[in-house]
Design a protein around this motif. Structure first.
Motif, PDB file in Angstrom:
ATOM      1  N   ALA A  24       0.839  -1.199   0.000  1.00 43.23           N
ATOM      2  CA  ALA A  24       0.000   0.000   0.000  1.00 43.23           C
ATOM      3  C   ALA A  24       0.877   1.253   0.000  1.00 43.23           C
ATOM      4  N   GLY A  25       0.655   2.098  -1.009  1.00 45.04           N
ATOM      5  CA  GLY A  25       1.381   3.363  -1.082  1.00 45.04           C
ATOM      6  C   GLY A  25       2.729   3.294  -1.757  1.00 45.04           C
ATOM      7  N   ALA A  26       3.256   2.105  -2.046  1.00 46.94           N
ATOM      8  CA  ALA A  26       4.547   1.996  -2.736  1.00 46.94           C
ATOM      9  C   ALA A  26       4.400   2.540  -4.156  1.00 46.94           C
ATOM     10  N   ARG A  27       5.451   3.177  -4.651  1.00 37.04           N
ATOM     11  CA  ARG A  27       5.396   3.790  -5.984  1.00 37.04           C
ATOM     12  C   ARG A  27       5.974   2.823  -7.027  1.00 37.04           C
ATOM     13  N   ALA A  28       5.171   2.558  -8.044  1.00 31.29           N
ATOM     14  CA  ALA A  28       5.560   1.632  -9.113  1.00 31.29           C
ATOM     15  C   ALA A  28       5.566   2.371 -10.440  1.00 31.29           C
ATOM     16  N   GLY A  29       6.712   2.375 -11.109  1.00 32.98           N
ATOM     17  CA  GLY A  29       6.815   3.021 -12.409  1.00 32.98           C
ATOM     18  C   GLY A  29       6.395   2.071 -13.522  1.00 32.98           C
ATOM     19  N   VAL A  30       5.617   2.593 -14.460  1.00 34.68           N
ATOM     20  CA  VAL A  30       5.165   1.817 -15.623  1.00 34.68           C
ATOM     21  C   VAL A  30       5.373   2.678 -16.861  1.00 34.68           C
ATOM     22  N   GLU A  31       5.895   2.078 -17.917  1.00 30.17           N
ATOM     23  CA  GLU A  31       6.126   2.820 -19.152  1.00 30.17           C
ATOM     24  C   GLU A  31       4.842   3.497 -19.632  1.00 30.17           C
TER      25      GLU A  31
ATOM     26  N   ALA B 156      -0.136  -4.064 -16.569  1.00 33.21           N
ATOM     27  CA  ALA B 156       0.832  -3.786 -15.505  1.00 33.21           C
ATOM     28  C   ALA B 156       0.298  -2.695 -14.578  1.00 33.21           C
ATOM     29  N   ARG B 157      -0.280  -1.652 -15.131  1.00 34.08           N
ATOM     30  CA  ARG B 157      -0.866  -0.591 -14.299  1.00 34.08           C
ATOM     31  C   ARG B 157      -1.988  -1.149 -13.429  1.00 34.08           C
ATOM     32  N   THR B 158      -2.847  -1.957 -14.054  1.00 34.62           N
ATOM     33  CA  THR B 158      -4.001  -2.494 -13.334  1.00 34.62           C
ATOM     34  C   THR B 158      -3.574  -3.408 -12.189  1.00 34.62           C
ATOM     35  N   VAL B 159      -2.629  -4.313 -12.473  1.00 35.75           N
ATOM     36  CA  VAL B 159      -2.194  -5.280 -11.459  1.00 35.75           C
ATOM     37  C   VAL B 159      -1.506  -4.570 -10.297  1.00 35.75           C
ATOM     38  N   PHE B 160      -0.592  -3.660 -10.592  1.00 31.90           N
ATOM     39  CA  PHE B 160       0.115  -2.964  -9.524  1.00 31.90           C
ATOM     40  C   PHE B 160      -0.840  -2.124  -8.675  1.00 31.90           C
ATOM     41  N   ALA B 161      -1.782  -1.460  -9.335  1.00 31.61           N
ATOM     42  CA  ALA B 161      -2.745  -0.642  -8.588  1.00 31.61           C
ATOM     43  C   ALA B 161      -3.627  -1.522  -7.708  1.00 31.61           C
ATOM     44  N   ALA B 162      -3.980  -2.711  -8.181  1.00 27.15           N
ATOM     45  CA  ALA B 162      -4.819  -3.616  -7.388  1.00 27.15           C
ATOM     46  C   ALA B 162      -4.120  -4.060  -6.116  1.00 27.15           C
ATOM     47  N   ARG B 163      -2.789  -4.041  -6.111  1.00 30.17           N
ATOM     48  CA  ARG B 163      -2.014  -4.393  -4.916  1.00 30.17           C
ATOM     49  C   ARG B 163      -1.712  -3.165  -4.057  1.00 30.17           C
TER      50      ARG B 163
ATOM     51  N   ALA C 164      -0.455  -0.147  -5.009  1.00 29.05           N
ATOM     52  CA  ALA C 164       0.663   0.717  -5.381  1.00 29.05           C
ATOM     53  C   ALA C 164       0.175   2.011  -6.018  1.00 29.05           C
ATOM     54  N   GLU C 165       0.994   3.041  -5.908  1.00 24.46           N
ATOM     55  CA  GLU C 165       0.759   4.298  -6.616  1.00 24.46           C
ATOM     56  C   GLU C 165       1.463   4.201  -7.959  1.00 24.46           C
TER      57      GLU C 165
END
Length: 480
Positions: A209-216, A223-230, A232-233
């Motif tokens: 929760a709240g971790a920042r994940a960079g996506v191209e 990738a955006r959907t999966v990371f956000a579901a976990r 991540a920002e």
């Protein structure tokens, strides 16, 4: 009879079909590429019709006053792309590719939403040039049946191994050493259900929760959907024609997702100097790079670049899949990392009861063990090379193409105002297209069409590209 042009270094020849072939030794393009390109154009415009016999490589080399290797390599390239065919004891002929492709065609099944597709379309008389799916109608049925018979010999497992079947992990390690030059062992590999599952496992282990994940940006929306579901920002990270832009990457990213072998959707190949800068950034910030190697097996006229993982295994997790090489319906992929990270992910995987089907793993292991998957890959490289050549020949003159050296799609760059017009007119004429807009997370900076040539037949790729080229010309001329 050969004649010499007054222009220095240029030789013309009239072949047995009375056609002038022109090669220039002063040009920057190699003689082999010049000859192959000339023959492609002649076959596309009908100058060399299907069934036309070409001169022998020895005769043409003598007439052009070039090495026979120049001619044989040009012929071999055109054989690989499907333009030529050999008839035993008779010579080399222009292939009737429309007839061959039509023989392969079957009723088109309903579309499935996958990596980069839009909403499903009903089965109809459409030519589908959206990206995201491979050609699945041409596989070795005997090998496929044999693999499943072998899988059926093993009894159902009671306790699925969170790492995956040991035998399959060993075979995958060998496959990656041969195909990608990666020095890995089974301890580096966890068998997944595909890229989406691999992304979720990475998010589970590396984000929170709240971790920042960079996506191209633009990039793979899953990738955006999966990371956000976990929790991540999501941080959009701009890309250019070569791939992700390293300068300016935030220093507080926990994870950066990237597609360096063939950026989706722009098609760039991340150059070695930028790969080194990206790894240096990861080491200095402590970030983990998640490398999606989704279609790295398919390259045309270019040498393979090393995987990021191979340059620094301590900072990279590599994701691979069979969805492009075999079929998305198989549901098998792999995650490659350090033994410590792979062990941690395996433990978390058990905790959430996630697993990859044992029988499916057994079948894939048999395909790898017997060399059937390698043979399928070699065959499909030739098939996709044919389609790719048609796309480049027909669309190259009307728009700028990016990413045509690898993968199963290209980007056709167009003015922003033209893109929706072209998409709509193409649909009215039975051709389905995908635009770049929906792949952006933020502001769209590059506009165009993502042209997929994986799932359409060779004949349909040719027909669809002809329609598209005509529409682009009309739009450029301001035709209503």
């Amino acid at each position: 009879m050969a004649t010499v042009d007054p222009f220095v270094g240029t030789t013309f020849v009239r072949s047995s079909v009375d056609l002038p072939v022109s090669l220039s030794r002063e040009a920057a393009v190699p003689l082999t590429a010049q000859l192959a390109g000339w023959l492609r154009r002649a076959m596309l415009d009908g100058t060399l019709p299907p069934g036309e016999r070409l001169p022998s490589s020895r005769a043409l080399a003598a007439q052009l006053k070039v090495s026979r290797t120049v001619v044989t390599e040009a012929y071999q390239q055109l054989y690989a792309e499907g333009w030529l065919e050999g008839r035993h004891g008779s010579g080399t002929f222009v292939a009737d590719m429309e007839r061959v492709a039509d023989m392969e065609r079957v009723v088109t099944p309903p579309r499935e939403t996958h990596r980069d597709q839009g909403p499903p379309e009903p089965a109809a008389a459409f030519i589908d040039l959206t990206a995201g799916r491979p050609w699945v109608r041409d596989h070795d049925r005997a090998a496929w049946k044999r693999a499943w018979r072998k899988a059926g010999e093993s009894p159902p497992g009671a306790e699925p191994d969170p790492y995956g079947l040991p035998r399959l992990r060993e075979l995958l390690a060998d496959h990656l050493r041969r195909a990608r030059g990666m020095a890995v062992g089974p301890e580096n590999i966890l068998v997944t259900r595909g890229t989406g599952n691999g992304l979720d496992l990475c998010a589970l282990a590396l984000l929170g929760a709240g971790a920042r994940a960079g996506v191209e940006d633009p990039g793979y929306h899953v990738a955006r959907t999966v990371f956000a579901a976990r929790g991540a920002e999501i941080v959009p990270c701009p890309v250019d024609a070569d791939g992700v832009i390293v300068d300016g990457l935030p220093g507080d990213l926990r994870v950066l997702y990237t597609t360096p072998a063939h950026q989706f959707p722009l098609g760039g190949r991340l150059p070695i100097p930028r790969r080194e800068r990206l790894l240096s950034w990861a080491r200095s910030t402590g970030a983990t790079i998640v490398e999606d190697d989704y279609d790295a097996e398919f390259r045309y006229d270019v040498a393979p670049l090393p995987a990021l993982y191979g340059l620094d295994p301590s900072r990279v997790v590599l994701l691979g899949t069979l969805s492009k090489t075999l079929s998305p319906d198989v549901g098998v992929g792999w995650l490659v990392g350090t033994p410590e990270l792979v062990g941690r992910i395996a433990g978390l995987r058990s905790a959430v009861a996630d697993r990859t089907s044992g029988p499916v793993q057994e079948a894939v292991a048999t395909l790898l063990e017997r060399g059937d998957l390698d043979r399928h890959l070699r065959r499909m490289r030739l098939e996709y090379a044919r389609r790719r050549a048609v796309v480049v020949e027909l669309l190259g003159p009307v728009c700028r193409l990016r990413g045509d050296t690898a993968g199963l799609h290209v980007l056709a760059e167009l003015p922003a105002a033209v893109v929706p017009v072209v998409v709509e007119r193409a649909r009215e004429r039975g051709v389905l297209l995908d635009a770049t807009g929906r792949h952006h997370h933020g502001r769209e900076r590059l506009h165009g069409l993502v042209i997929g040539y994986g799932s359409a037949s060779l004949a349909d790729v040719r027909r669809g590209c002809r329609v598209l080229a005509e529409i682009v010309r009309e739009a450029a001329a301001g035709a209503p």
